[in-house]
Design an enzyme around this catalytic site. Structure first.
Site, mmCIF file in Angstrom:
data_model
loop_
_atom_site.group_PDB
_atom_site.id
_atom_site.type_symbol
_atom_site.label_atom_id
_atom_site.label_comp_id
_atom_site.label_asym_id
_atom_site.label_seq_id
_atom_site.Cartn_x
_atom_site.Cartn_y
_atom_site.Cartn_z
ATOM 1 N N SER A 118 0.889 -1.234 0.014
ATOM 2 C CA SER A 118 0.000 0.018 -0.023
ATOM 3 C C SER A 118 0.940 1.316 -0.104
ATOM 4 O O SER A 118 1.598 1.352 0.790
ATOM 5 C CB SER A 118 -0.863 -0.181 1.370
ATOM 6 O OG SER A 118 -1.670 0.979 1.385
ATOM 7 N N LYS A 176 -1.047 -1.228 -4.476
ATOM 8 C CA LYS A 176 -2.344 0.046 -3.915
ATOM 9 C C LYS A 176 -1.837 1.158 -3.581
ATOM 10 O O LYS A 176 -0.813 1.380 -3.194
ATOM 11 C CB LYS A 176 -2.847 -0.887 -2.640
ATOM 12 C CG LYS A 176 -3.933 0.101 -2.017
ATOM 13 C CD LYS A 176 -4.611 -0.663 -0.915
ATOM 14 C CE LYS A 176 -4.973 0.126 0.417
ATOM 15 N NZ LYS A 176 -5.575 -0.712 1.280
ATOM 16 N N LYS A 231 -3.052 5.385 -2.643
ATOM 17 C CA LYS A 231 -4.155 5.893 -1.927
ATOM 18 C C LYS A 231 -4.754 7.137 -2.797
ATOM 19 O O LYS A 231 -3.768 7.824 -3.454
ATOM 20 C CB LYS A 231 -3.576 6.491 -0.649
ATOM 21 C CG LYS A 231 -3.162 5.315 0.359
ATOM 22 C CD LYS A 231 -4.479 4.691 0.973
ATOM 23 C CE LYS A 231 -4.319 3.655 2.104
ATOM 24 N NZ LYS A 231 -5.337 3.044 2.633
ATOM 25 N N ASP A 269 -7.424 3.177 -3.308
ATOM 26 C CA ASP A 269 -8.163 2.918 -2.002
ATOM 27 C C ASP A 269 -8.370 4.500 -1.636
ATOM 28 O O ASP A 269 -7.435 5.401 -1.543
ATOM 29 C CB ASP A 269 -7.224 2.474 -0.732
ATOM 30 C CG ASP A 269 -8.145 2.456 0.384
ATOM 31 O OD1 ASP A 269 -9.236 2.711 0.670
ATOM 32 O OD2 ASP A 269 -7.367 1.642 1.394
ATOM 33 N N GLU A 284 -11.126 0.519 -3.589
ATOM 34 C CA GLU A 284 -11.519 0.327 -2.282
ATOM 35 C C GLU A 284 -12.305 1.478 -1.542
ATOM 36 O O GLU A 284 -11.737 2.829 -1.712
ATOM 37 C CB GLU A 284 -10.148 0.052 -1.385
ATOM 38 C CG GLU A 284 -10.394 -0.616 -0.126
ATOM 39 C CD GLU A 284 -8.975 -0.922 0.628
ATOM 40 O OE1 GLU A 284 -8.141 -1.160 -0.224
ATOM 41 O OE2 GLU A 284 -9.127 -1.029 1.701
ATOM 42 N N ASP A 318 -13.930 -1.683 2.943
ATOM 43 C CA ASP A 318 -13.141 -1.842 3.824
ATOM 44 C C ASP A 318 -13.826 -1.321 5.183
ATOM 45 O O ASP A 318 -14.501 -1.953 6.065
ATOM 46 C CB ASP A 318 -11.783 -1.156 3.746
ATOM 47 C CG ASP A 318 -10.893 -1.110 4.976
ATOM 48 O OD1 ASP A 318 -11.038 -1.329 5.856
ATOM 49 O OD2 ASP A 318 -9.890 -0.520 4.710
ATOM 50 N N LYS A 325 -10.058 -7.047 7.978
ATOM 51 C CA LYS A 325 -9.146 -6.792 8.720
ATOM 52 C C LYS A 325 -9.733 -7.291 10.150
ATOM 53 O O LYS A 325 -10.439 -6.651 10.863
ATOM 54 C CB LYS A 325 -8.748 -5.104 9.059
ATOM 55 C CG LYS A 325 -8.109 -4.583 7.644
ATOM 56 C CD LYS A 325 -8.204 -3.226 7.966
ATOM 57 C CE LYS A 325 -7.584 -2.495 6.577
ATOM 58 N NZ LYS A 325 -7.707 -1.141 6.745
ATOM 59 N N GLY A 384 -4.563 -4.424 5.805
ATOM 60 C CA GLY A 384 -3.416 -4.173 7.028
ATOM 61 C C GLY A 384 -3.721 -2.823 7.718
ATOM 62 O O GLY A 384 -4.285 -1.920 7.262
HETATM 63 O O1 OSB Z 1 -7.444 1.682 4.394
HETATM 64 O O2 OSB Z 1 -6.376 -0.098 4.078
HETATM 65 C C1 OSB Z 1 -6.373 0.915 4.543
HETATM 66 C C2 OSB Z 1 -3.527 1.566 6.955
HETATM 67 C C3 OSB Z 1 -4.069 2.312 8.056
HETATM 68 C C4 OSB Z 1 -5.355 2.579 7.870
HETATM 69 C C5 OSB Z 1 -6.030 2.151 6.813
HETATM 70 C C6 OSB Z 1 -5.524 1.309 5.814
HETATM 71 C C7 OSB Z 1 -4.299 1.191 5.644
HETATM 72 C C8 OSB Z 1 -3.619 0.299 4.734
HETATM 73 C C9 OSB Z 1 -2.104 -0.221 5.132
HETATM 74 O O3 OSB Z 1 -3.811 0.693 3.363
HETATM 75 C C10 OSB Z 1 -1.751 -1.130 4.543
HETATM 76 C C11 OSB Z 1 -0.744 -2.089 5.465
HETATM 77 O O4 OSB Z 1 -0.828 -2.178 6.572
HETATM 78 O O5 OSB Z 1 -0.056 -2.447 4.786
HETATM 79 MG MG MG Z 2 -8.655 0.645 3.084
#
Ligand code: OSB
Ligand code: MG
Length: 382
Positions: A143, A169, A171, A196, A221, A246, A270, A298
Protein backbone atom coordinates in the site's frame (compact mmCIF):
# COMPACT_ATOMS: atom_id res chain seq x y z
CA UNK A 1 -7.92 -27.79 28.45
CA UNK A 2 -9.26 -24.82 30.43
CA UNK A 3 -6.64 -22.09 30.70
CA UNK A 4 -6.72 -19.73 33.67
CA UNK A 5 -5.94 -16.19 32.51
CA UNK A 6 -3.61 -15.24 35.36
CA UNK A 7 -2.31 -11.91 34.17
CA UNK A 8 -3.06 -9.34 31.46
CA UNK A 9 -0.51 -6.64 30.71
CA UNK A 10 -1.01 -3.72 28.34
CA UNK A 11 1.84 -2.01 26.51
CA UNK A 12 1.61 1.30 24.71
CA UNK A 13 4.41 1.32 22.15
CA UNK A 14 5.66 3.86 19.64
CA UNK A 15 7.75 3.16 16.55
CA UNK A 16 8.70 5.25 13.54
CA UNK A 17 7.42 3.90 10.25
CA UNK A 18 10.10 3.48 7.58
CA UNK A 19 7.66 5.13 5.19
CA UNK A 20 4.56 6.94 6.39
CA UNK A 21 1.26 6.18 4.71
CA UNK A 22 -0.63 9.35 3.84
CA UNK A 23 -4.27 8.64 3.06
CA UNK A 24 -7.20 10.90 2.23
CA UNK A 25 -7.47 11.52 6.00
CA UNK A 26 -3.74 12.04 6.65
CA UNK A 27 -1.02 9.88 8.18
CA UNK A 28 2.01 10.30 10.44
CA UNK A 29 5.34 8.47 10.64
CA UNK A 30 5.07 7.85 14.37
CA UNK A 31 2.89 4.79 14.88
CA UNK A 32 1.66 4.03 18.39
CA UNK A 33 0.27 0.55 19.08
CA UNK A 34 -1.43 -1.12 22.00
CA UNK A 35 -0.14 -4.61 22.72
CA UNK A 36 -1.94 -7.10 24.99
CA UNK A 37 -0.02 -9.81 26.81
CA UNK A 38 -1.72 -12.71 28.57
CA UNK A 39 0.08 -15.02 30.99
CA UNK A 40 -1.69 -18.30 31.66
CA UNK A 41 -0.57 -21.71 32.89
CA UNK A 42 3.07 -21.10 31.96
CA UNK A 43 2.22 -19.80 28.48
CA UNK A 44 2.48 -16.21 27.23
CA UNK A 45 0.30 -14.95 24.39
CA UNK A 46 -0.09 -11.70 22.48
CA UNK A 47 -2.61 -9.48 20.75
CA UNK A 48 -2.51 -6.06 19.10
CA UNK A 49 -5.05 -3.26 18.75
CA UNK A 50 -4.80 -1.48 15.41
CA UNK A 51 -6.31 1.88 16.43
CA UNK A 52 -4.59 5.09 15.39
CA UNK A 53 -3.80 7.80 17.91
CA UNK A 54 -6.46 10.01 16.30
CA UNK A 55 -10.04 8.98 15.38
CA UNK A 56 -9.56 9.15 11.60
CA UNK A 57 -9.82 5.66 10.11
CA UNK A 58 -12.29 4.72 12.85
CA UNK A 59 -13.74 6.26 15.99
CA UNK A 60 -11.44 4.19 18.19
CA UNK A 61 -8.06 5.56 19.22
CA UNK A 62 -5.11 4.25 21.21
CA UNK A 63 -6.60 6.24 24.10
CA UNK A 64 -10.04 4.62 23.92
CA UNK A 65 -8.49 1.18 23.44
CA UNK A 66 -6.31 1.68 26.51
CA UNK A 67 -9.32 2.73 28.59
CA UNK A 68 -11.59 -0.05 27.35
CA UNK A 69 -8.97 -2.76 27.82
CA UNK A 70 -7.79 -1.56 31.23
CA UNK A 71 -11.15 -0.64 32.72
CA UNK A 72 -13.66 -2.97 31.03
CA UNK A 73 -12.57 -5.79 28.72
CA UNK A 74 -9.41 -6.70 30.65
CA UNK A 75 -11.05 -6.90 34.10
CA UNK A 76 -13.87 -8.99 32.61
CA UNK A 77 -11.43 -11.60 31.30
CA UNK A 78 -8.60 -11.68 33.84
CA UNK A 79 -8.89 -14.52 36.35
CA UNK A 80 -11.31 -16.48 34.13
CA UNK A 81 -10.77 -20.07 33.05
CA UNK A 82 -11.21 -20.24 29.31
CA UNK A 83 -11.45 -23.30 27.10
CA UNK A 84 -12.70 -21.81 23.84
CA UNK A 85 -12.80 -18.53 21.96
CA UNK A 86 -16.59 -18.67 22.22
CA UNK A 87 -16.24 -18.34 25.99
CA UNK A 88 -14.23 -15.13 25.80
CA UNK A 89 -16.67 -13.82 23.20
CA UNK A 90 -19.53 -14.56 25.59
CA UNK A 91 -17.74 -12.73 28.41
CA UNK A 92 -17.18 -9.66 26.23
CA UNK A 93 -20.56 -10.06 24.56
CA UNK A 94 -22.18 -8.03 27.34
CA UNK A 95 -20.30 -4.99 26.05
CA UNK A 96 -20.91 -3.05 22.85
CA UNK A 97 -18.62 -1.58 20.26
CA UNK A 98 -14.86 -1.08 20.51
CA UNK A 99 -13.96 -3.76 17.95
CA UNK A 100 -10.26 -2.86 17.91
CA UNK A 101 -9.94 -3.29 21.67
CA UNK A 102 -12.00 -6.48 21.43
CA UNK A 103 -9.80 -7.89 18.65
CA UNK A 104 -6.68 -7.30 20.75
CA UNK A 105 -7.84 -9.28 23.77
CA UNK A 106 -9.64 -11.93 21.72
CA UNK A 107 -6.51 -12.25 19.59
CA UNK A 108 -4.35 -12.92 22.64
CA UNK A 109 -6.83 -15.63 23.66
CA UNK A 110 -6.68 -17.19 20.18
CA UNK A 111 -2.88 -17.24 20.50
CA UNK A 112 -3.13 -18.82 23.95
CA UNK A 113 -5.60 -21.53 22.95
CA UNK A 114 -3.78 -22.38 19.73
CA UNK A 115 -0.54 -22.71 21.70
CA UNK A 116 -2.29 -24.94 24.24
CA UNK A 117 -3.56 -27.06 21.35
CA UNK A 118 -0.03 -27.19 19.89
CA UNK A 119 -1.30 -25.79 16.57
CA UNK A 120 -0.30 -22.80 14.47
CA UNK A 121 -3.09 -20.20 14.59
CA UNK A 122 -3.67 -20.79 10.86
CA UNK A 123 -4.57 -24.44 11.53
CA UNK A 124 -6.57 -23.53 14.61
CA UNK A 125 -8.62 -21.08 12.51
CA UNK A 126 -9.07 -23.56 9.67
CA UNK A 127 -10.07 -26.33 12.07
CA UNK A 128 -11.15 -28.64 9.25
CA UNK A 129 -14.05 -26.32 8.42
CA UNK A 130 -13.20 -26.08 4.72
CA UNK A 131 -12.76 -28.61 1.93
CA UNK A 132 -9.62 -26.82 0.80
CA UNK A 133 -6.53 -26.83 3.04
CA UNK A 134 -5.09 -23.59 4.35
CA UNK A 135 -2.21 -21.89 2.56
CA UNK A 136 1.39 -22.19 3.80
CA UNK A 137 2.31 -18.85 2.22
CA UNK A 138 0.02 -16.04 1.15
CA UNK A 139 0.12 -13.66 -1.82
CA UNK A 140 0.65 -10.09 -0.71
CA UNK A 141 0.68 -6.54 -2.03
CA UNK A 142 1.88 -3.18 -0.85
CA UNK A 143 0.00 0.00 0.00
CA UNK A 144 1.51 3.31 -1.13
CA UNK A 145 0.41 6.60 0.38
CA UNK A 146 -0.30 9.96 -1.24
CA UNK A 147 3.03 11.47 -2.32
CA UNK A 148 4.26 14.97 -3.08
CA UNK A 149 4.16 14.36 -6.81
CA UNK A 150 3.33 11.82 -9.47
CA UNK A 151 7.05 11.41 -10.16
CA UNK A 152 7.64 10.49 -6.52
CA UNK A 153 4.79 7.98 -6.71
CA UNK A 154 6.23 6.36 -9.83
CA UNK A 155 9.61 6.09 -8.11
CA UNK A 156 8.10 4.26 -5.14
CA UNK A 157 6.10 1.96 -7.38
CA UNK A 158 9.32 1.12 -9.24
CA UNK A 159 11.04 0.29 -5.96
CA UNK A 160 8.17 -1.87 -4.72
CA UNK A 161 7.92 -3.77 -8.00
CA UNK A 162 11.69 -4.38 -7.89
CA UNK A 163 11.27 -5.74 -4.37
CA UNK A 164 8.83 -8.25 -5.83
CA UNK A 165 5.36 -7.04 -4.77
CA UNK A 166 2.86 -8.46 -7.25
CA UNK A 167 0.10 -5.94 -6.47
CA UNK A 168 0.24 -2.19 -5.94
CA UNK A 169 -2.36 -0.21 -4.02
CA UNK A 170 -2.38 3.58 -4.22
CA UNK A 171 -4.20 5.90 -1.89
CA UNK A 172 -6.38 8.47 -3.65
CA UNK A 173 -8.52 11.50 -2.86
CA UNK A 174 -10.38 14.04 -5.02
CA UNK A 175 -7.75 15.73 -7.20
CA UNK A 176 -5.27 12.90 -6.68
CA UNK A 177 -6.98 10.20 -8.69
CA UNK A 178 -7.55 10.20 -12.46
CA UNK A 179 -4.28 11.94 -13.37
CA UNK A 180 -2.38 9.69 -11.02
CA UNK A 181 -3.90 6.50 -12.45
CA UNK A 182 -3.31 7.83 -15.96
CA UNK A 183 0.41 8.34 -15.28
CA UNK A 184 0.82 4.99 -13.55
CA UNK A 185 -0.94 3.10 -16.32
CA UNK A 186 1.15 4.94 -18.95
CA UNK A 187 4.31 3.66 -17.26
CA UNK A 188 2.99 0.27 -16.10
CA UNK A 189 0.17 -0.89 -18.37
CA UNK A 190 -0.01 -4.40 -16.96
CA UNK A 191 0.66 -4.34 -13.22
CA UNK A 192 -2.03 -5.41 -10.80
CA UNK A 193 -3.23 -2.01 -9.59
CA UNK A 194 -5.91 -0.92 -7.14
CA UNK A 195 -6.91 2.35 -5.51
CA UNK A 196 -8.10 3.08 -1.98
CA UNK A 197 -10.09 6.27 -1.29
CA UNK A 198 -10.69 5.81 2.44
CA UNK A 199 -14.14 7.39 2.12
CA UNK A 200 -13.02 10.57 0.36
CA UNK A 201 -15.86 10.73 -2.20
CA UNK A 202 -19.62 11.35 -2.31
CA UNK A 203 -22.25 9.67 -4.43
CA UNK A 204 -22.32 12.83 -6.59
CA UNK A 205 -18.73 12.00 -7.60
CA UNK A 206 -19.93 8.92 -9.53
CA UNK A 207 -19.00 10.43 -12.92
CA UNK A 208 -15.50 11.25 -11.68
CA UNK A 209 -15.08 7.73 -10.30
CA UNK A 210 -16.33 6.30 -13.61
CA UNK A 211 -13.34 7.99 -15.28
CA UNK A 212 -11.22 5.43 -13.43
CA UNK A 213 -12.96 2.65 -15.37
CA UNK A 214 -10.41 2.80 -18.18
CA UNK A 215 -7.48 1.87 -15.94
CA UNK A 216 -8.34 -1.79 -15.49
CA UNK A 217 -8.28 -1.59 -11.70
CA UNK A 218 -8.26 -4.72 -9.62
CA UNK A 219 -10.69 -2.84 -7.39
CA UNK A 220 -11.66 0.54 -5.98
CA UNK A 221 -11.56 0.40 -2.20
CA UNK A 222 -14.00 2.29 0.03
CA UNK A 223 -14.93 5.26 -2.19
CA UNK A 224 -17.81 6.53 -0.01
CA UNK A 225 -18.65 7.10 3.65
CA UNK A 226 -17.26 4.80 6.28
CA UNK A 227 -20.72 4.19 7.76
CA UNK A 228 -22.42 3.54 4.44
CA UNK A 229 -23.47 0.47 2.50
CA UNK A 230 -26.58 1.74 0.73
CA UNK A 231 -24.99 4.54 -1.31
CA UNK A 232 -22.24 2.15 -2.40
CA UNK A 233 -25.03 -0.03 -3.83
CA UNK A 234 -26.11 3.03 -5.84
CA UNK A 235 -22.55 3.70 -6.99
CA UNK A 236 -21.49 0.19 -8.02
CA UNK A 237 -23.84 -0.04 -11.06
CA UNK A 238 -22.50 3.33 -12.28
CA UNK A 239 -18.86 2.25 -12.50
CA UNK A 240 -17.00 -0.70 -14.01
CA UNK A 241 -14.33 -1.01 -11.31
CA UNK A 242 -15.28 -3.49 -8.62
CA UNK A 243 -15.93 -1.76 -5.32
CA UNK A 244 -14.22 -3.30 -2.29
CA UNK A 245 -15.52 -2.32 1.11
CA UNK A 246 -13.14 -1.86 4.03
CA UNK A 247 -14.34 0.66 6.66
CA UNK A 248 -18.05 -0.11 6.06
CA UNK A 249 -17.83 -3.80 6.99
CA UNK A 250 -17.80 -4.64 10.70
CA UNK A 251 -19.65 -7.94 10.84
CA UNK A 252 -20.63 -10.95 8.78
CA UNK A 253 -24.13 -9.42 8.65
CA UNK A 254 -22.70 -6.27 7.07
CA UNK A 255 -20.86 -8.41 4.52
CA UNK A 256 -23.98 -10.38 3.62
CA UNK A 257 -25.99 -7.16 3.31
CA UNK A 258 -23.36 -5.42 1.18
CA UNK A 259 -23.02 -8.36 -1.21
CA UNK A 260 -26.78 -8.87 -1.43
CA UNK A 261 -27.55 -5.26 -2.34
CA UNK A 262 -24.59 -5.06 -4.71
CA UNK A 263 -22.71 -2.41 -2.73
CA UNK A 264 -19.43 -4.15 -3.51
CA UNK A 265 -18.03 -7.24 -5.22
CA UNK A 266 -15.00 -7.66 -2.96
CA UNK A 267 -14.43 -7.42 0.78
CA UNK A 268 -11.36 -6.39 2.75
CA UNK A 269 -11.20 -8.19 6.09
CA UNK A 270 -9.06 -6.71 8.83
CA UNK A 271 -9.25 -8.80 11.99
CA UNK A 272 -8.45 -5.65 13.96
CA UNK A 273 -11.36 -3.70 12.44
CA UNK A 274 -14.04 -6.39 12.78
CA UNK A 275 -13.45 -7.36 16.41
CA UNK A 276 -11.09 -10.25 15.87
CA UNK A 277 -10.37 -13.48 14.06
CA UNK A 278 -13.75 -15.03 14.86
CA UNK A 279 -15.74 -12.31 13.08
CA UNK A 280 -13.04 -12.13 10.40
CA UNK A 281 -13.51 -15.81 9.70
CA UNK A 282 -17.30 -15.39 9.68
CA UNK A 283 -16.97 -12.63 7.05
CA UNK A 284 -14.63 -14.91 5.09
CA UNK A 285 -17.31 -17.60 5.22
CA UNK A 286 -19.96 -15.22 3.89
CA UNK A 287 -17.68 -14.27 0.98
CA UNK A 288 -16.80 -17.90 0.27
CA UNK A 289 -20.47 -18.86 0.15
CA UNK A 290 -21.29 -15.93 -2.14
CA UNK A 291 -18.21 -16.62 -4.32
CA UNK A 292 -17.09 -13.06 -3.63
CA UNK A 293 -13.32 -12.54 -3.55
CA UNK A 294 -11.94 -11.45 -0.19
CA UNK A 295 -8.55 -10.42 1.11
CA UNK A 296 -6.89 -9.48 4.36
CA UNK A 297 -6.14 -5.80 4.86
CA UNK A 298 -3.50 -4.24 7.09
CA UNK A 299 -3.25 -1.40 9.58
CA UNK A 300 0.51 -0.84 9.72
CA UNK A 301 0.74 -3.43 12.48
CA UNK A 302 3.75 -4.56 14.42
CA UNK A 303 4.86 -8.14 13.82
CA UNK A 304 2.25 -9.28 16.36
CA UNK A 305 -0.66 -8.05 14.28
CA UNK A 306 1.03 -9.14 11.09
CA UNK A 307 1.40 -12.74 12.33
CA UNK A 308 -2.35 -12.83 12.91
CA UNK A 309 -3.11 -11.30 9.52
CA UNK A 310 -0.95 -13.93 7.86
CA UNK A 311 -2.78 -16.73 9.70
CA UNK A 312 -6.14 -15.23 8.72
CA UNK A 313 -5.06 -14.83 5.07
CA UNK A 314 -4.18 -18.53 4.91
CA UNK A 315 -7.89 -19.46 4.83
CA UNK A 316 -9.03 -20.65 1.40
CA UNK A 317 -11.55 -17.86 0.69
CA UNK A 318 -8.90 -15.15 0.85
CA UNK A 319 -8.10 -15.36 -2.84
CA UNK A 320 -6.73 -11.86 -3.47
CA UNK A 321 -3.33 -10.53 -2.26
CA UNK A 322 -3.39 -9.06 1.25
CA UNK A 323 -2.07 -5.71 2.47
CA UNK A 324 0.56 -7.66 4.36
CA UNK A 325 3.98 -6.40 3.37
CA UNK A 326 7.43 -7.46 4.54
CA UNK A 327 8.70 -5.99 7.81
CA UNK A 328 11.09 -3.76 5.84
CA UNK A 329 8.12 -1.78 4.47
CA UNK A 330 7.13 -0.81 8.01
CA UNK A 331 9.95 -1.07 10.55
CA UNK A 332 13.70 -0.98 10.71
CA UNK A 333 13.53 -3.06 13.87
CA UNK A 334 10.21 -4.65 14.80
CA UNK A 335 9.21 -6.00 18.21
CA UNK A 336 9.08 -9.48 16.64
CA UNK A 337 11.15 -11.51 14.24
CA UNK A 338 10.98 -10.12 10.72
CA UNK A 339 8.80 -11.25 7.80
CA UNK A 340 10.32 -11.30 4.34
CA UNK A 341 8.88 -11.43 0.85
CA UNK A 342 9.47 -14.66 -1.06
CA UNK A 343 10.50 -14.47 -4.72
CA UNK A 344 6.98 -15.48 -5.79
CA UNK A 345 5.39 -12.47 -4.06
CA UNK A 346 4.24 -14.42 -1.01
CA UNK A 347 5.01 -14.27 2.71
CA UNK A 348 5.19 -17.47 4.74
CA UNK A 349 2.44 -18.08 7.28
CA UNK A 350 3.96 -18.56 10.76
CA UNK A 351 4.10 -22.27 11.55
CA UNK A 352 4.95 -22.31 15.25
CA UNK A 353 2.15 -23.13 17.69
CA UNK A 354 -0.14 -20.16 18.32
CA UNK A 355 0.35 -16.79 16.70
CA UNK A 356 3.95 -17.73 16.00
CA UNK A 357 5.26 -14.19 16.47
CA UNK A 358 8.72 -14.35 18.02
CA UNK A 359 8.80 -11.48 20.52
CA UNK A 360 11.99 -9.44 20.80
CA UNK A 361 11.58 -8.55 24.47
CA UNK A 362 14.45 -6.03 24.51
CA UNK A 363 12.95 -4.20 21.58
CA UNK A 364 9.48 -4.28 23.12
CA UNK A 365 10.90 -2.73 26.31
CA UNK A 366 12.75 -0.10 24.30
CA UNK A 367 9.63 1.10 22.44
CA UNK A 368 7.19 0.85 25.36
CA UNK A 369 6.08 4.29 26.54
CA UNK A 370 3.41 3.15 29.00
CA UNK A 371 2.48 -0.11 30.66
CA UNK A 372 -0.44 -1.25 32.80
CA UNK A 373 -1.39 -4.41 34.62
CA UNK A 374 -5.09 -5.19 34.37
CA UNK A 375 -6.53 -5.34 37.86
CA UNK A 376 -9.55 -7.58 38.49
CA UNK A 377 -12.75 -5.74 39.30
CA UNK A 378 -13.95 -5.94 42.88
CA UNK A 379 -17.55 -6.00 41.61
CA UNK A 380 -19.14 -6.44 38.21
CA UNK A 381 -20.55 -2.95 38.19
CA UNK A 382 -23.82 -3.95 36.60
O1 OSB B 1 -7.43 1.72 4.36
O2 OSB B 1 -6.42 -0.08 4.11
C1 OSB B 1 -6.48 1.01 4.65
C2 OSB B 1 -3.44 1.56 6.87
C3 OSB B 1 -3.99 2.26 7.91
C4 OSB B 1 -5.31 2.58 7.85
C5 OSB B 1 -6.09 2.20 6.76
C6 OSB B 1 -5.55 1.47 5.72
C7 OSB B 1 -4.19 1.18 5.76
C8 OSB B 1 -3.47 0.51 4.69
C9 OSB B 1 -2.19 -0.14 5.14
O3 OSB B 1 -3.77 0.61 3.53
C10 OSB B 1 -1.92 -1.47 4.66
C11 OSB B 1 -0.74 -2.08 5.40
O4 OSB B 1 -0.80 -2.28 6.63
O5 OSB B 1 0.23 -2.36 4.71
MG1 MG C 1 -8.62 0.58 3.03
Amino acid sequence: MAMKIERITLYHTEMELVEKLVTSFGGEALRPSIIVRIDAEGLTSWGEAVAHDVPDYSGETTGTVWHILRDHFGPRVVGQKIESVEEVRALLGVYRGNPMARAAVEGAVWDLLAQAAGQPLADYLHAGRYAEPRRKAVKVGVSIGIQESIAATLAIIEKRLAEGYPRIKLKIKPGWDVQLAEAVRARYPDISLMLDANSAYKLDDAARLAELDRFNLLMLEQPLWEDDIWCHSKLQPQIKSSICLDESIHTARDAAFALEVGACRIINVKPGRVGGFYEGRAIHDVCLKASAPAWVGGMLETGIGRAGNLAMASLPGFTLPGDISATSRYWEHDITGHYTLNTDGTIDVPDKPGLGAVIDHDRLEAVTTMRAAVVPRSSEGF
